[in-house]
Design an enzyme around this catalytic site. Structure first.
Site, PDB file in Angstrom:
ATOM      1  N   ARG A  44       3.801  -7.046  14.492  1.00 24.54           N
ATOM      2  CA  ARG A  44       3.195  -6.312  13.651  1.00 24.54           C
ATOM      3  C   ARG A  44       1.961  -7.024  12.866  1.00 24.54           C
ATOM      4  O   ARG A  44       0.624  -6.489  12.870  1.00 24.54           O
ATOM      5  CB  ARG A  44       4.120  -5.631  12.380  1.00 24.54           C
ATOM      6  CG  ARG A  44       5.172  -4.784  13.228  1.00 24.54           C
ATOM      7  CD  ARG A  44       6.120  -4.276  12.262  1.00 24.54           C
ATOM      8  NE  ARG A  44       5.747  -3.626  11.161  1.00 24.54           N
ATOM      9  CZ  ARG A  44       6.432  -3.841  10.015  1.00 24.54           C
ATOM     10  NH1 ARG A  44       7.540  -4.522   9.842  1.00 24.54           N
ATOM     11  NH2 ARG A  44       5.824  -3.211   8.996  1.00 24.54           N
ATOM     12  N   ARG A  57      -5.668   2.835  11.900  1.00 24.41           N
ATOM     13  CA  ARG A  57      -5.282   1.305  12.166  1.00 24.41           C
ATOM     14  C   ARG A  57      -6.119   0.651  13.353  1.00 24.41           C
ATOM     15  O   ARG A  57      -5.970  -0.521  13.716  1.00 24.41           O
ATOM     16  CB  ARG A  57      -3.846   1.188  12.436  1.00 24.41           C
ATOM     17  CG  ARG A  57      -2.973   0.689  11.467  1.00 24.41           C
ATOM     18  CD  ARG A  57      -1.504   0.763  11.955  1.00 24.41           C
ATOM     19  NE  ARG A  57      -0.352   0.153  11.512  1.00 24.41           N
ATOM     20  CZ  ARG A  57       0.238   0.438  10.686  1.00 24.41           C
ATOM     21  NH1 ARG A  57       0.151   1.602  10.291  1.00 24.41           N
ATOM     22  NH2 ARG A  57       1.574  -0.286  10.299  1.00 24.41           N
ATOM     23  N   ARG A  72      12.225  -6.136   1.973  1.00 20.42           N
ATOM     24  CA  ARG A  72      11.916  -4.918   1.724  1.00 20.42           C
ATOM     25  C   ARG A  72      13.131  -4.153   2.166  1.00 20.42           C
ATOM     26  O   ARG A  72      13.862  -4.552   3.109  1.00 20.42           O
ATOM     27  CB  ARG A  72      10.900  -4.727   2.635  1.00 20.42           C
ATOM     28  CG  ARG A  72      10.298  -2.982   2.444  1.00 20.42           C
ATOM     29  CD  ARG A  72       9.038  -2.868   2.820  1.00 20.42           C
ATOM     30  NE  ARG A  72       8.769  -2.761   4.342  1.00 20.42           N
ATOM     31  CZ  ARG A  72       7.534  -2.504   4.918  1.00 20.42           C
ATOM     32  NH1 ARG A  72       6.770  -2.216   4.195  1.00 20.42           N
ATOM     33  NH2 ARG A  72       7.669  -2.462   6.048  1.00 20.42           N
ATOM     34  N   LYS A 120       0.798  -1.231  -0.057  1.00 23.92           N
ATOM     35  CA  LYS A 120      -0.001  -0.071   0.119  1.00 23.92           C
ATOM     36  C   LYS A 120       0.844   1.265  -0.147  1.00 23.92           C
ATOM     37  O   LYS A 120       0.404   2.385  -0.489  1.00 23.92           O
ATOM     38  CB  LYS A 120      -0.909  -0.052   1.267  1.00 23.92           C
ATOM     39  CG  LYS A 120      -0.500   0.014   2.441  1.00 23.92           C
ATOM     40  CD  LYS A 120      -1.426  -0.386   3.634  1.00 23.92           C
ATOM     41  CE  LYS A 120      -0.967  -0.338   4.896  1.00 23.92           C
ATOM     42  NZ  LYS A 120       0.206  -1.053   5.339  1.00 23.92           N
ATOM     43  N   ARG A 126      14.461  -1.481   7.238  1.00 27.02           N
ATOM     44  CA  ARG A 126      13.881  -1.151   8.561  1.00 27.02           C
ATOM     45  C   ARG A 126      14.076  -1.980   9.715  1.00 27.02           C
ATOM     46  O   ARG A 126      14.159  -3.226   9.612  1.00 27.02           O
ATOM     47  CB  ARG A 126      12.371  -0.955   8.261  1.00 27.02           C
ATOM     48  CG  ARG A 126      12.004   0.286   7.724  1.00 27.02           C
ATOM     49  CD  ARG A 126      10.698   0.383   7.153  1.00 27.02           C
ATOM     50  NE  ARG A 126       9.513   0.045   8.483  1.00 27.02           N
ATOM     51  CZ  ARG A 126       8.204   0.235   8.119  1.00 27.02           C
ATOM     52  NH1 ARG A 126       7.686   0.517   6.940  1.00 27.02           N
ATOM     53  NH2 ARG A 126       7.545  -0.385   9.148  1.00 27.02           N
TER      54      ARG A 126
HETATM   55  P1  AMP Z   1       4.357   1.266   8.976  1.00 26.30           P
HETATM   56  O1  AMP Z   1       5.425   2.025   8.615  1.00 26.30           O
HETATM   57  O2  AMP Z   1       2.800   1.652   8.662  1.00 26.30           O
HETATM   58  O3  AMP Z   1       4.566  -0.173   8.851  1.00 26.30           O
HETATM   59  O4  AMP Z   1       4.302   1.617  10.587  1.00 26.30           O
HETATM   60  C1  AMP Z   1       5.424   1.253  11.324  1.00 26.30           C
HETATM   61  C2  AMP Z   1       4.997   1.512  12.902  1.00 26.30           C
HETATM   62  O5  AMP Z   1       4.474   2.783  13.241  1.00 26.30           O
HETATM   63  C3  AMP Z   1       3.735   0.586  13.276  1.00 26.30           C
HETATM   64  O6  AMP Z   1       4.295  -0.820  13.574  1.00 26.30           O
HETATM   65  C4  AMP Z   1       3.351   1.042  14.423  1.00 26.30           C
HETATM   66  O7  AMP Z   1       4.205   0.948  15.556  1.00 26.30           O
HETATM   67  C5  AMP Z   1       3.398   2.553  14.129  1.00 26.30           C
HETATM   68  N1  AMP Z   1       2.136   3.241  13.480  1.00 26.30           N
HETATM   69  C6  AMP Z   1       2.002   3.608  12.149  1.00 26.30           C
HETATM   70  N2  AMP Z   1       1.039   3.773  12.020  1.00 26.30           N
HETATM   71  C7  AMP Z   1       0.146   3.844  13.198  1.00 26.30           C
HETATM   72  C8  AMP Z   1      -1.183   4.185  13.496  1.00 26.30           C
HETATM   73  N3  AMP Z   1      -2.157   4.377  12.648  1.00 26.30           N
HETATM   74  N4  AMP Z   1      -1.372   3.709  14.960  1.00 26.30           N
HETATM   75  C9  AMP Z   1      -0.702   3.351  15.585  1.00 26.30           C
HETATM   76  N5  AMP Z   1       0.590   2.928  15.308  1.00 26.30           N
HETATM   77  C10 AMP Z   1       1.086   3.304  14.247  1.00 26.30           C
END
Ligand code: AMP
Length: 221
Positions: free
Chosen positions: A173, A90, A129, A16, A162
């Protein structure tokens, strides 16, 4: 094209983020990744960064109040432009807060697009990734490699893995996704705002499905 407002839903590794960037380039929408904003806050050791750090590193979700205030603030900085949110909301409380916040601004969401992907694919995609340290562009060393192994195609920045793409954190996650984020599919379906794309295909194929949906939404205005 009218200012379309979208949320991209889907598990980590569903592509996404890549599609949010492509939709942003194609339609002039502003793509905002909550994870990317958080990683920037953590790097700069801001107050939000300090509150979020331990959650992000362990693969848990950051508390709703922290992320909701951050993302509603981001909407105000767009001054009415169309957007794609990648990774927010989320949880159901986040989705309710977004709905209320957009309602107050007279700018309701047009659709939530769910990127459907097979569980087995997710682990493989995340393990391979890499992201650009400078601009956040995402690559996959197997399916979508950069032209030069260690450099970003878009900005020439260094690419890296990452720290939360390690196997133990990935498991956490995915668990957070299943228990806290997957219920959003029903949330948006109940509001007739849900659209789905099969994300188990090449990035180009997924992009053409997303493009068709955004064009249809823009034309319906
Ligand atoms: P992502 O890059 O979208 O995979 O996000 C990385 C990390 O950021 C996630 O594993 C969460 O710890 C935090 N995170 C990102 N977006 C949210 C959200 N909407 N609500 C809570 N935690 C978030």
């Amino acid at each position: 094209m009218a200012a379309v407002r979208l949320v991209f839903l889907g598990p980590p590794g569903s592509g996404k983020g890549t599609q949010a960037r492509r939709a942003s380039e194609r339609f002039g929408l502003i793509a905002i990744s909550s994870g990317e904003v958080l990683r920037g806050e953590i790097r700069r050791a801001t107050e939000i960064g300090q509150q979020a750090r331990s959650y992000v590193e362990s693969g848990a979700l950051v508390p709703d109040e922290v992320i909701t205030a951050m993302m509603l603030g981001a909407i105000d900085s767009l001054h009415g432009a169309g957007f794609v949110f990648d990774g927010f909301p989320r949880t159901v409380p986040q989705a309710e807060a977004l709905e209320a916040g957009l309602g107050e601004r007279g700018a309701p969401l047009d659709a939530a697009i769910d990127f459907r992907v097979d569980d087995g694919q997710i682990i493989a995609r995340l393990a391979d990734r890499r992201v650009c340290k400078d601009c956040g562009a995402t690559y996959n060393m197997r399916f979508l490699p950069p032209r030069r192994a260690d450099r970003c195609d878009a900005c020439g920045g260094e690419i890296e893995q990452r720290s939360d793409d390690r196997a133990d954190v990935i498991a956490r996650r995915l668990e957070a996704y299943r228990s806290q984020t997957a219920p959003l599919i029903e949330f948006y379906s109940d509001r007739s705002q849900l659209r789905c794309v099969d994300a188990d295909r090449s990035a180009a194929e997924v992009e053409s499905s997303v493009t068709a949906i955004v064009e249809e939404l823009g034309a319906g205005r």
